[in-house]
Scaffold this motif. Structure first.
Motif, PDB file in Angstrom:
ATOM      1  N   ILE A  65      17.206   0.767  -7.551  1.00 31.18           N
ATOM      2  CA  ILE A  65      17.789  -0.139  -6.550  1.00 31.18           C
ATOM      3  C   ILE A  65      19.162  -0.584  -7.032  1.00 31.18           C
ATOM      4  CG2 ILE A  65      17.454  -2.237  -5.204  1.00 31.18           C
ATOM      5  CD1 ILE A  65      14.492  -2.137  -6.000  1.00 31.18           C
ATOM      6  N   LYS A  66      20.163  -0.426  -6.193  1.00 25.43           N
ATOM      7  CA  LYS A  66      21.514  -0.856  -6.542  1.00 25.43           C
ATOM      8  C   LYS A  66      21.588  -2.386  -6.538  1.00 25.43           C
ATOM      9  CE  LYS A  66      23.973   3.262  -4.940  1.00 25.43           C
ATOM     10  NZ  LYS A  66      22.811   4.129  -4.709  1.00 25.43           N
ATOM     11  N   LEU A  67      22.397  -2.933  -7.428  1.00 25.52           N
ATOM     12  CA  LEU A  67      22.535  -4.393  -7.506  1.00 25.52           C
ATOM     13  C   LEU A  67      23.038  -4.964  -6.188  1.00 25.52           C
ATOM     14  CD1 LEU A  67      24.056  -4.819 -11.083  1.00 25.52           C
ATOM     15  CD2 LEU A  67      21.705  -5.256 -10.357  1.00 25.52           C
ATOM     16  N   GLU A  68      23.938  -4.245  -5.536  1.00 23.14           N
ATOM     17  CA  GLU A  68      24.461  -4.722  -4.256  1.00 23.14           C
ATOM     18  C   GLU A  68      23.357  -4.810  -3.201  1.00 23.14           C
ATOM     19  OE1 GLU A  68      27.718  -2.727  -6.551  1.00 23.14           O
ATOM     20  OE2 GLU A  68      25.640  -2.210  -6.030  1.00 23.14           O
ATOM     21  N   ALA A  69      22.384  -3.905  -3.281  1.00 26.41           N
ATOM     22  CA  ALA A  69      21.257  -3.946  -2.346  1.00 26.41           C
ATOM     23  C   ALA A  69      20.330  -5.119  -2.668  1.00 26.41           C
ATOM     24  CB  ALA A  69      20.489  -2.629  -2.394  1.00 26.41           C
ATOM     25  N   MET A  70      20.063  -5.335  -3.955  1.00 30.38           N
ATOM     26  CA  MET A  70      19.233  -6.484  -4.358  1.00 30.38           C
ATOM     27  C   MET A  70      19.848  -7.796  -3.885  1.00 30.38           C
ATOM     28  SD  MET A  70      17.953  -5.787  -8.240  1.00 30.38           S
ATOM     29  CE  MET A  70      18.014  -4.130  -8.887  1.00 30.38           C
ATOM     30  N   GLU A  71      21.180  -7.859  -3.952  1.00 34.94           N
ATOM     31  CA  GLU A  71      21.885  -9.069  -3.534  1.00 34.94           C
ATOM     32  C   GLU A  71      21.613  -9.398  -2.072  1.00 34.94           C
ATOM     33  OE1 GLU A  71      26.538 -10.677  -3.623  1.00 34.94           O
ATOM     34  OE2 GLU A  71      26.101  -8.539  -3.690  1.00 34.94           O
ATOM     35  N   VAL A  72      21.390  -8.352  -1.258  1.00 32.12           N
ATOM     36  CA  VAL A  72      21.150  -8.535   0.172  1.00 32.12           C
ATOM     37  C   VAL A  72      19.685  -8.834   0.464  1.00 32.12           C
ATOM     38  CG1 VAL A  72      21.198  -7.395   2.429  1.00 32.12           C
ATOM     39  CG2 VAL A  72      23.117  -7.105   0.837  1.00 32.12           C
ATOM     40  N   HIS A  73      18.771  -7.985  -0.047  1.00 30.36           N
ATOM     41  CA  HIS A  73      17.368  -8.127   0.366  1.00 30.36           C
ATOM     42  C   HIS A  73      16.457  -8.764  -0.688  1.00 30.36           C
ATOM     43  CE1 HIS A  73      16.781  -4.586  -2.092  1.00 30.36           C
ATOM     44  NE2 HIS A  73      17.290  -3.739  -1.208  1.00 30.36           N
ATOM     45  N   ASN A  74      16.974  -8.988  -1.903  1.00 30.68           N
ATOM     46  CA  ASN A  74      16.214  -9.679  -2.954  1.00 30.68           C
ATOM     47  C   ASN A  74      14.968  -8.921  -3.416  1.00 30.68           C
ATOM     48  OD1 ASN A  74      17.970 -11.997  -2.918  1.00 30.68           O
ATOM     49  ND2 ASN A  74      16.963 -12.604  -1.014  1.00 30.68           N
ATOM     50  N   ILE A  75      14.923  -7.627  -3.190  1.00 27.78           N
ATOM     51  CA  ILE A  75      13.811  -6.811  -3.681  1.00 27.78           C
ATOM     52  C   ILE A  75      14.203  -6.248  -5.045  1.00 27.78           C
ATOM     53  CG2 ILE A  75      12.345  -4.802  -3.282  1.00 27.78           C
ATOM     54  CD1 ILE A  75      12.876  -5.168  -0.277  1.00 27.78           C
ATOM     55  N   THR A  76      13.436  -6.585  -6.068  1.00 24.74           N
ATOM     56  CA  THR A  76      13.727  -6.151  -7.439  1.00 24.74           C
ATOM     57  C   THR A  76      12.696  -5.100  -7.874  1.00 24.74           C
ATOM     58  OG1 THR A  76      12.408  -8.020  -8.245  1.00 24.74           O
ATOM     59  CG2 THR A  76      14.801  -8.346  -8.078  1.00 24.74           C
ATOM     60  N   PRO A  77      13.018  -4.305  -8.900  1.00 27.71           N
ATOM     61  CA  PRO A  77      12.101  -3.230  -9.316  1.00 27.71           C
ATOM     62  C   PRO A  77      10.695  -3.699  -9.642  1.00 27.71           C
ATOM     63  CG  PRO A  77      14.248  -2.931 -10.338  1.00 27.71           C
ATOM     64  CD  PRO A  77      14.290  -4.271  -9.654  1.00 27.71           C
ATOM     65  N   ASP A  78      10.552  -4.884 -10.221  1.00 27.50           N
ATOM     66  CA  ASP A  78       9.213  -5.353 -10.592  1.00 27.50           C
ATOM     67  C   ASP A  78       8.320  -5.584  -9.371  1.00 27.50           C
ATOM     68  OD1 ASP A  78      11.278  -7.524 -10.447  1.00 27.50           O
ATOM     69  OD2 ASP A  78       9.486  -8.798 -10.415  1.00 27.50           O
ATOM     70  N   LEU A  79       8.929  -5.848  -8.213  1.00 26.02           N
ATOM     71  CA  LEU A  79       8.137  -6.045  -6.999  1.00 26.02           C
ATOM     72  C   LEU A  79       7.533  -4.741  -6.486  1.00 26.02           C
ATOM     73  CD1 LEU A  79      10.431  -8.538  -5.013  1.00 26.02           C
ATOM     74  CD2 LEU A  79       8.343  -9.065  -6.287  1.00 26.02           C
ATOM     75  N   LEU A  80       8.058  -3.620  -6.960  1.00 31.08           N
ATOM     76  CA  LEU A  80       7.598  -2.327  -6.468  1.00 31.08           C
ATOM     77  C   LEU A  80       6.546  -1.686  -7.369  1.00 31.08           C
ATOM     78  CD1 LEU A  80      10.989  -0.774  -5.296  1.00 31.08           C
ATOM     79  CD2 LEU A  80       9.420  -2.261  -4.043  1.00 31.08           C
ATOM     80  N   LYS A  81       6.219  -2.333  -8.480  1.00 25.72           N
ATOM     81  CA  LYS A  81       5.216  -1.774  -9.390  1.00 25.72           C
ATOM     82  C   LYS A  81       3.872  -1.614  -8.674  1.00 25.72           C
ATOM     83  CE  LYS A  81       7.216  -3.493 -13.718  1.00 25.72           C
ATOM     84  NZ  LYS A  81       7.048  -4.422 -14.858  1.00 25.72           N
ATOM     85  N   ASN A  82       3.292  -0.431  -8.841  1.00 24.84           N
ATOM     86  CA  ASN A  82       1.979  -0.106  -8.266  1.00 24.84           C
ATOM     87  C   ASN A  82       1.965  -0.037  -6.741  1.00 24.84           C
ATOM     88  OD1 ASN A  82       0.791  -0.112 -10.906  1.00 24.84           O
ATOM     89  ND2 ASN A  82       0.691  -2.350 -10.806  1.00 24.84           N
ATOM     90  N   LYS A  83       3.152   0.000  -6.123  1.00 30.93           N
ATOM     91  CA  LYS A  83       3.218   0.162  -4.676  1.00 30.93           C
ATOM     92  C   LYS A  83       3.121   1.647  -4.329  1.00 30.93           C
ATOM     93  CE  LYS A  83       3.736  -4.221  -3.911  1.00 30.93           C
ATOM     94  NZ  LYS A  83       2.616  -4.999  -3.343  1.00 30.93           N
ATOM     95  N   PRO A  84       2.683   1.973  -3.106  1.00 36.74           N
ATOM     96  CA  PRO A  84       2.552   3.383  -2.725  1.00 36.74           C
ATOM     97  C   PRO A  84       3.912   4.027  -2.464  1.00 36.74           C
ATOM     98  CG  PRO A  84       2.078   1.969  -0.862  1.00 36.74           C
ATOM     99  CD  PRO A  84       2.237   1.051  -2.055  1.00 36.74           C
ATOM    100  N   ASN A  85       3.942   5.333  -2.432  1.00 32.58           N
ATOM    101  CA  ASN A  85       5.117   6.034  -1.948  1.00 32.58           C
ATOM    102  C   ASN A  85       5.299   5.738  -0.460  1.00 32.58           C
ATOM    103  OD1 ASN A  85       5.767   7.403  -4.403  1.00 32.58           O
ATOM    104  ND2 ASN A  85       4.093   8.834  -4.000  1.00 32.58           N
ATOM    105  N   ALA A  86       6.507   5.916   0.034  1.00 32.86           N
ATOM    106  CA  ALA A  86       6.798   5.604   1.437  1.00 32.86           C
ATOM    107  C   ALA A  86       5.852   6.330   2.386  1.00 32.86           C
ATOM    108  CB  ALA A  86       8.255   5.959   1.759  1.00 32.86           C
ATOM    109  N   VAL A  87       5.583   7.609   2.116  1.00 32.96           N
ATOM    110  CA  VAL A  87       4.752   8.402   3.032  1.00 32.96           C
ATOM    111  C   VAL A  87       3.280   7.992   2.988  1.00 32.96           C
ATOM    112  CG1 VAL A  87       6.297  10.383   2.959  1.00 32.96           C
ATOM    113  CG2 VAL A  87       4.433  10.230   1.303  1.00 32.96           C
ATOM    114  N   ASP A  88       2.906   7.205   1.968  1.00 34.72           N
ATOM    115  CA  ASP A  88       1.516   6.761   1.844  1.00 34.72           C
ATOM    116  C   ASP A  88       1.293   5.349   2.384  1.00 34.72           C
ATOM    117  OD1 ASP A  88       0.606   9.140   0.596  1.00 34.72           O
ATOM    118  OD2 ASP A  88       1.465   8.475  -1.304  1.00 34.72           O
ATOM    119  N   THR A  89       2.335   4.723   2.914  1.00 38.80           N
ATOM    120  CA  THR A  89       2.166   3.398   3.506  1.00 38.80           C
ATOM    121  C   THR A  89       1.432   3.512   4.837  1.00 38.80           C
ATOM    122  OG1 THR A  89       4.318   3.523   4.635  1.00 38.80           O
ATOM    123  CG2 THR A  89       4.280   2.506   2.438  1.00 38.80           C
TER     124      THR A  89
END
Length: 246
Positions: A47-71
């Motif tokens: 995740i680019k820092l500029e993107a985090m600045e906008v949506h506040n989604i950080t790498p730790d929030l994505l741990k153990n999340k599914p791949n996009a196609v598995d949502t």
């Protein structure tokens, strides 16, 4: 039965290599049944820092999340991917390109609420979703809607933006019914999505606020420079081509 899929994505950034990390969606059918999706997903692109600045989604929030196609949302998106259904987003080309990177091949009818806003609310100076949220007083209805659906509204959060888009879509449909009473409003919005908008004035740059046609007469070189050097959206490209041809 016809379904209407309103959706938004948050991503690792806005470049060619970037990918989806959040889906927000509301899926409605003709009976009024509503499905709500708010899902984070993991992707190999940092995740680019500029993107985090906008949506506040950080790498730790994505741990153990599914791949996009598995949502659950992506699976439902594929299930409903038929020409009688409508896929709806604000600046839909961006989100569509993102889901295409996950292997999605579109069969839906498309509605871009951004381009439709430019057509139907042409008197407004800007058509960003958050601008429309306040300009059209959508915020006055969103609290009750969010409470009903157990949604937290935040700017630049996929599900929060979808809720605002749902309220805005109702405004668009109402305006289309008034202006084109004999036409199916959703079909008209599809038609408007396919119709480029002639932009009247510059919203940025050294000629901000000035008529684009007037600038073409006095400084065509600047418009040619824009065409060659700037990442312009389809409506601005269409407008500059038109005025330069004249």
């Amino acid at each position: 039965m016809i379904h209407y899929i309103l959706f938004d994505t948050e991503t690792t950034g806005a470049q060619e290599e970037d990918r989806v990390i959040q889906f927000g969606s509301m899926i409605l059918n003709q009976k009024g049944d509503l499905e709500v999706f708010d899902e984070l997903c993991i992707n190999p692109i940092p995740i680019k820092l500029e993107a985090m600045e906008v949506h506040n989604i950080t790498p730790d929030l994505l741990k153990n999340k599914p791949n996009a196609v598995d949502t659950n949302f992506y699976k439902r998106l594929q299930e409903l991917n038929r020409s009688e259904n409508f896929l709806i987003a604000h600046n839909i080309n961006f989100d569509l390109e993102m889901i295409k990177k996950e292997g999605f091949v579109n069969n839906y009818q498309l509605i871009d609420t951004l381009r439709c806003a430019r057509h139907i609310f042409s008197e407004l100076p800007y058509h960003r979703l958050q601008y429309l949220r306040y300009a059209l007083e959508l915020y006055k209805d969103e609290v009750a809607e969010a409470k009903k659906l157990n949604i937290t509204i935040k700017a630049h959060d996929a599900i929060g933006d979808v809720l605002v888009m749902k309220l805005f879509l109702s405004k668009l449909v109402a305006q289309v019914k008034m202006s084109f009473p004999d036409i199916n409003p959703m079909k008209k919005l599809v038609e408007l999505t396919l119709t480029p908008v002639f932009v009247q004035t510059f919203k940025f740059g050294k000629y901000k606020g000035e008529s684009i046609e007037d600038v073409a007469k006095k400084d065509a070189n600047y418009l040619n420079w824009m065409m060659k050097n700037m990442d312009l959206d389809e409506d601005m490209q269409y407008t500059l081509n038109r005025v330069l041809e004249r």
